[in-house]
Design a protein around this motif. Sequence first.
Motif, short mmCIF file in Angstrom:
data_model
loop_
_atom_site.label_atom_id
_atom_site.label_comp_id
_atom_site.label_asym_id
_atom_site.label_seq_id
_atom_site.Cartn_x
_atom_site.Cartn_y
_atom_site.Cartn_z
N GLU A 1 0.74 -0.93 -0.08
CA GLU A 1 0.01 -0.13 -0.17
C GLU A 1 0.91 1.36 -0.12
O GLU A 1 0.59 2.11 -0.75
N ARG A 2 2.02 1.09 0.54
CA ARG A 2 3.02 2.39 0.63
C ARG A 2 3.46 2.64 -0.55
O ARG A 2 3.57 3.80 -1.00
N ALA A 3 3.79 1.63 -1.11
CA ALA A 3 4.29 1.82 -2.87
C ALA A 3 3.29 2.37 -3.80
O ALA A 3 3.33 3.40 -4.47
N ALA A 4 2.02 1.74 -3.44
CA ALA A 4 0.92 2.41 -4.34
C ALA A 4 0.68 3.65 -3.96
O ALA A 4 0.50 4.71 -5.01
N GLN A 5 0.77 4.15 -2.74
CA GLN A 5 0.40 5.57 -1.96
C GLN A 5 1.53 6.64 -2.91
O GLN A 5 1.05 7.63 -3.17
N ALA A 6 2.87 6.03 -2.57
CA ALA A 6 3.67 6.73 -3.43
C ALA A 6 3.69 7.03 -5.18
O ALA A 6 3.73 8.20 -5.33
N ILE A 7 3.20 6.12 -5.77
CA ILE A 7 2.83 6.26 -7.09
C ILE A 7 1.68 7.19 -7.19
O ILE A 7 2.01 8.07 -8.27
N VAL A 8 0.76 7.13 -6.60
CA VAL A 8 -0.33 8.17 -6.50
C VAL A 8 -0.18 9.43 -6.35
O VAL A 8 -0.33 10.60 -7.05
N THR A 9 1.00 9.57 -5.34
CA THR A 9 1.50 11.07 -5.06
C THR A 9 2.27 11.47 -6.36
O THR A 9 2.46 12.63 -6.45
N ASP A 10 3.36 10.30 -6.92
CA ASP A 10 3.96 10.95 -8.11
C ASP A 10 2.99 11.52 -8.93
O ASP A 10 3.25 12.63 -9.64
N LEU A 11 2.02 10.69 -9.39
CA LEU A 11 1.19 11.02 -10.40
C LEU A 11 0.48 12.31 -10.27
O LEU A 11 0.27 13.24 -11.02
N GLU A 12 -0.01 12.64 -8.90
CA GLU A 12 -0.58 13.97 -8.38
C GLU A 12 0.33 15.12 -8.79
O GLU A 12 -0.04 16.08 -9.14
N SER A 13 1.50 14.79 -8.22
CA SER A 13 2.59 15.73 -8.18
C SER A 13 3.00 16.08 -9.64
O SER A 13 3.13 17.42 -10.03
N ALA A 14 3.08 15.47 -10.50
CA ALA A 14 3.16 15.54 -12.07
C ALA A 14 2.00 15.93 -12.82
O ALA A 14 2.33 16.48 -13.97
N GLY A 15 1.02 16.15 -12.02
CA GLY A 15 -0.29 16.67 -12.86
C GLY A 15 -1.01 15.83 -13.59
O GLY A 15 -2.16 16.05 -14.38
N TYR A 16 -0.90 14.43 -13.40
CA TYR A 16 -1.70 13.53 -14.19
C TYR A 16 -2.94 13.24 -13.63
O TYR A 16 -3.97 12.73 -14.30
N LEU A 17 -3.11 13.44 -12.22
CA LEU A 17 -4.32 13.18 -11.70
C LEU A 17 -4.44 14.23 -10.37
O LEU A 17 -3.61 14.84 -10.12
#
Length: 121
Positions: free
Chosen positions: A42-58
Amino acid sequence: MEPVEPRTSWTFVTNHARILAMIQRNPETRLRDMAAACRLTERAAQAIVTDLESAGYLTRARHGRRNRYRITPGTLFRHPAEGRHEVADLLMLLAQLDPSPGDETRPAPAGRRAGSDRTNS
């Protein structure tokens, strides 16, 4: 000559793309479900969501006890080789695939099973 084991250390689709495709299918999907489907913590999934949000994809908005995700329209691939193409095109393809989390019964491609000692007859 001994058969060569296939390399299994890479895939064509990244976990970032898998997570985005899951969000495309269900904008209210839970991190727990993303992690299970992608075989991540779950921590890795959370990091990916954070990456995507920070990069403006979601973007992410809280709805009660859940997050609701929204994929940003018109976003482009990050790498210059694909940079003129929209991520949405890939997501449309990936969102059509059944994620089948934990499905270990799916057979490997013919001739690619680990430990296979089939010979040509």
